[in-house]
Design a protein around this motif. Structure first.
Motif, PDB file in Angstrom:
ATOM      1  N   UNK A 215       0.945  -1.313   0.074  1.00 38.23           N
ATOM      2  CA  UNK A 215       0.171  -0.006   0.044  1.00 38.23           C
ATOM      3  C   UNK A 215       0.902   1.287  -0.008  1.00 38.23           C
ATOM      4  N   UNK A 216       0.712   2.281  -0.955  1.00 33.64           N
ATOM      5  CA  UNK A 216       1.364   3.471  -1.187  1.00 33.64           C
ATOM      6  C   UNK A 216       0.216   4.417  -0.859  1.00 33.64           C
ATOM      7  N   UNK A 217       0.916   5.655  -0.463  1.00 35.98           N
ATOM      8  CA  UNK A 217      -0.152   6.921  -0.308  1.00 35.98           C
ATOM      9  C   UNK A 217       0.585   8.041  -0.418  1.00 35.98           C
ATOM     10  N   UNK A 218      -0.081   9.014  -1.095  1.00 37.12           N
ATOM     11  CA  UNK A 218       0.543  10.506  -1.690  1.00 37.12           C
ATOM     12  C   UNK A 218       0.098  11.533  -0.784  1.00 37.12           C
TER      13      UNK A 218
ATOM     14  N   UNK B  47       0.212  16.661   2.342  1.00 32.36           N
ATOM     15  CA  UNK B  47       1.197  16.069   1.534  1.00 32.36           C
ATOM     16  C   UNK B  47       2.170  14.774   2.445  1.00 32.36           C
ATOM     17  N   UNK B  48       2.091  13.894   1.867  1.00 29.53           N
ATOM     18  CA  UNK B  48       2.854  12.859   2.709  1.00 29.53           C
ATOM     19  C   UNK B  48       3.276  11.588   1.582  1.00 29.53           C
ATOM     20  N   UNK B  49       4.560  11.012   1.759  1.00 30.73           N
ATOM     21  CA  UNK B  49       4.779   9.764   0.950  1.00 30.73           C
ATOM     22  C   UNK B  49       4.728   8.626   1.837  1.00 30.73           C
ATOM     23  N   UNK B  50       3.974   7.773   1.606  1.00 31.37           N
ATOM     24  CA  UNK B  50       3.841   6.614   2.647  1.00 31.37           C
ATOM     25  C   UNK B  50       4.037   5.302   1.842  1.00 31.37           C
ATOM     26  N   UNK B  51       4.664   4.246   2.380  1.00 33.52           N
ATOM     27  CA  UNK B  51       4.743   2.915   1.960  1.00 33.52           C
ATOM     28  C   UNK B  51       4.586   1.903   2.812  1.00 33.52           C
TER      29      UNK B  51
ATOM     30  N   UNK C 205       7.593 -10.212   7.419  1.00 34.01           N
ATOM     31  CA  UNK C 205       8.412  -8.919   7.339  1.00 34.01           C
ATOM     32  C   UNK C 205       7.562  -7.786   6.992  1.00 34.01           C
ATOM     33  N   UNK C 206       7.738  -6.720   7.592  1.00 36.64           N
ATOM     34  CA  UNK C 206       7.044  -5.558   7.216  1.00 36.64           C
ATOM     35  C   UNK C 206       8.226  -4.376   6.901  1.00 36.64           C
ATOM     36  N   UNK C 207       7.936  -3.753   5.704  1.00 42.39           N
ATOM     37  CA  UNK C 207       8.775  -2.442   5.469  1.00 42.39           C
ATOM     38  C   UNK C 207       7.878  -1.201   5.626  1.00 42.39           C
ATOM     39  N   UNK C 208       8.259  -0.078   6.207  1.00 38.59           N
ATOM     40  CA  UNK C 208       7.424   0.967   6.422  1.00 38.59           C
ATOM     41  C   UNK C 208       8.329   2.183   6.138  1.00 38.59           C
ATOM     42  N   UNK C 209       7.818   3.057   5.201  1.00 37.54           N
ATOM     43  CA  UNK C 209       8.275   4.259   5.191  1.00 37.54           C
ATOM     44  C   UNK C 209       7.468   5.328   4.882  1.00 37.54           C
ATOM     45  N   UNK C 210       7.822   6.356   5.542  1.00 36.20           N
ATOM     46  CA  UNK C 210       6.972   7.702   5.546  1.00 36.20           C
ATOM     47  C   UNK C 210       7.829   8.911   5.565  1.00 36.20           C
ATOM     48  N   UNK C 211       7.286   9.597   4.725  1.00 31.23           N
ATOM     49  CA  UNK C 211       8.032  11.034   4.393  1.00 31.23           C
ATOM     50  C   UNK C 211       7.118  12.243   4.498  1.00 31.23           C
TER      51      UNK C 211
ATOM     52  N   UNK D 288       4.843  23.357  10.379  1.00 33.32           N
ATOM     53  CA  UNK D 288       4.903  23.194  11.560  1.00 33.32           C
ATOM     54  C   UNK D 288       6.025  22.178  12.119  1.00 33.32           C
ATOM     55  N   UNK D 289       6.265  21.212  11.427  1.00 37.23           N
ATOM     56  CA  UNK D 289       6.880  20.156  11.753  1.00 37.23           C
ATOM     57  C   UNK D 289       8.388  19.826  10.866  1.00 37.23           C
ATOM     58  N   UNK D 290       8.274  20.576   9.768  1.00 36.33           N
ATOM     59  CA  UNK D 290       9.242  20.480   8.794  1.00 36.33           C
ATOM     60  C   UNK D 290       9.491  19.088   7.902  1.00 36.33           C
ATOM     61  N   UNK D 291      10.426  18.781   7.485  1.00 31.46           N
ATOM     62  CA  UNK D 291      10.771  17.347   7.124  1.00 31.46           C
ATOM     63  C   UNK D 291      10.943  16.267   7.951  1.00 31.46           C
ATOM     64  N   UNK D 292       9.855  15.236   7.829  1.00 31.48           N
ATOM     65  CA  UNK D 292       9.981  14.080   8.867  1.00 31.48           C
ATOM     66  C   UNK D 292      10.151  12.847   7.852  1.00 31.48           C
ATOM     67  N   UNK D 293      11.108  12.069   8.108  1.00 28.03           N
ATOM     68  CA  UNK D 293      11.364  10.516   7.453  1.00 28.03           C
ATOM     69  C   UNK D 293      11.525   9.551   8.643  1.00 28.03           C
ATOM     70  N   UNK D 294      10.615   8.650   8.404  1.00 26.55           N
ATOM     71  CA  UNK D 294      10.551   7.290   9.260  1.00 26.55           C
ATOM     72  C   UNK D 294      10.716   6.207   8.368  1.00 26.55           C
ATOM     73  N   UNK D 295      11.473   5.211   8.583  1.00 26.75           N
ATOM     74  CA  UNK D 295      11.679   4.092   7.624  1.00 26.75           C
ATOM     75  C   UNK D 295      12.277   2.855   8.507  1.00 26.75           C
ATOM     76  N   UNK D 296      12.143   1.635   7.927  1.00 31.38           N
ATOM     77  CA  UNK D 296      12.707   0.605   8.686  1.00 31.38           C
ATOM     78  C   UNK D 296      11.941  -0.644   8.231  1.00 31.38           C
ATOM     79  N   UNK D 297      12.470  -1.696   9.009  1.00 34.66           N
ATOM     80  CA  UNK D 297      11.872  -3.152   8.677  1.00 34.66           C
ATOM     81  C   UNK D 297      11.823  -3.749   9.940  1.00 34.66           C
ATOM     82  N   UNK D 298      10.786  -4.840   9.934  1.00 39.67           N
ATOM     83  CA  UNK D 298      10.507  -5.398  11.311  1.00 39.67           C
ATOM     84  C   UNK D 298      10.162  -7.051  10.861  1.00 39.67           C
TER      85      UNK D 298
END
Length: 287
Positions: free
Chosen positions: A146-149, A156-160, A184-190, A195-205
């Motif tokens: 699932x991806x989201x724009x 605006x958000x880029x999620x995977x 296994x889950x791969x998560x990416x959020x940008x 207010x918060x600026x640029x936030x990037x989160x990503x990783x695997x579990x």
């Protein structure tokens, strides 16, 4: 002796490469993996098997539906679609499940397609089964992407989100089967917000689970696989929510407390001389 040294050298290179991939930003993993494959081509196969990569989407021209690509539906340079059971590009004698297992594969694909729409509200799902040496044992792979724009609020958000569930089903003599699941889950959020600026989160579990469940007919596998995959996804979503969002919130709250203490210390250290200082949302005002 020379062969053993080469194997040992390749093993060290693989460990170093995997350690490097773990330390580099996850958002750049595909690019960094490409660089490593160019640097040490002799460990390419092992490296590709050990590094989690985002799932790719292909289109089945025969059934006119999208499907996901992975090692479990690949034969050479072609990939089998779970909807039409056809390889693209077309090849001769591509590996396919037996007739009975293919019937189960179709049913599980239809069930998880409904699950995907209900839980993910979009995206793509694919299920692949293959026969093991001892019939009726089989292996399986359940994939979701699932991806989201943008967010539901239109920001605006880029999620995977990619989830991969690899399953091994071993039948026993007492009308039951053992299900060995590796998920296994791969998560990416940008996000980018004023207010918060640029936030990037990503990783695997990655998590593993083993269950023994009753099986009286082939269709019982549909219910058993659905339950174990749904439970695992629920657990992993909870862990990811705690790790990525809970910890991030704790860090932000800690920084706010530090800023508040620093502000108070500055006020205490200001010279007196009858000057009163009061703090406002706009800064300091002199009275």
């Amino acid at each position: 002796m020379e062969k053993q040294n080469n194997n040992g050298d390749s093993s060290h290179k693989l460990n170093y490469a995997l350690d490097l991939m773990r330390r580099l930003p996850f958002q750049d993993s595909e690019k960094n993996l490409s660089y490593l494959l160019d640097l040490v081509p002799e460990i390419s196969e092992d490296l590709l098997c050990n590094v989690e990569q985002s799932l790719k989407i292909a289109h089945d021209k025969k059934s006119k539906r999208d499907y996901l690509l992975c090692d479990y539906n690949r034969d050479g340079d072609s990939y089998r679609s779970p909807w039409s059971n056809t390889y693209f590009p077309s090849i001769r004698d591509g590996t396919k499940p037996s007739k009975q297992l293919r019937e189960l594969e179709v049913q599980v694909n239809e069930a998880f397609d409904i699950y995907r729409e209900l839980y993910y509200e979009g995206g793509v799902s694919s299920v692949y089964f293959w026969d093991l040496e001892d019939e009726p044992d089989f292996g399986g792979c359940i994939l979701f992407k699932k991806s989201q724009d943008q967010t539901k609020r239109g920001q605006p958000m880029k999620g995977l989100w990619d989830s991969m569930h690899v399953l091994e089903v071993i039948h026993t003599e007492d009308y039951s089967a053992k299900y060995n699941l590796t998920s296994t889950v791969i998560l990416q959020i940008k996000t980018k917000d004023p207010d918060t600026g640029n936030v990037e989160i990503g990783g695997t579990l990655t998590r593993q689970e083993e269950r023994v469940m009753d099986v009286h007919k082939a269709q019982d596998h549909l219910l058993n696989i659905g339950n174990i995959v749904e439970d695992m996804e629920f657990k992993m979503r909870g862990v990811l929510e705690h790790i990525y969002f809970g910890k991030t919130k704790d860090v932000v709250n800690h920084l706010r407390i530090k800023e508040g203490i620093t502000l108070k210390n500055k006020q205490k250290n200001l010279p007196g001389r009858g000057l009163k200082v009061r703090s406002t949302s706009a800064g300091f005002l002199q009275e």
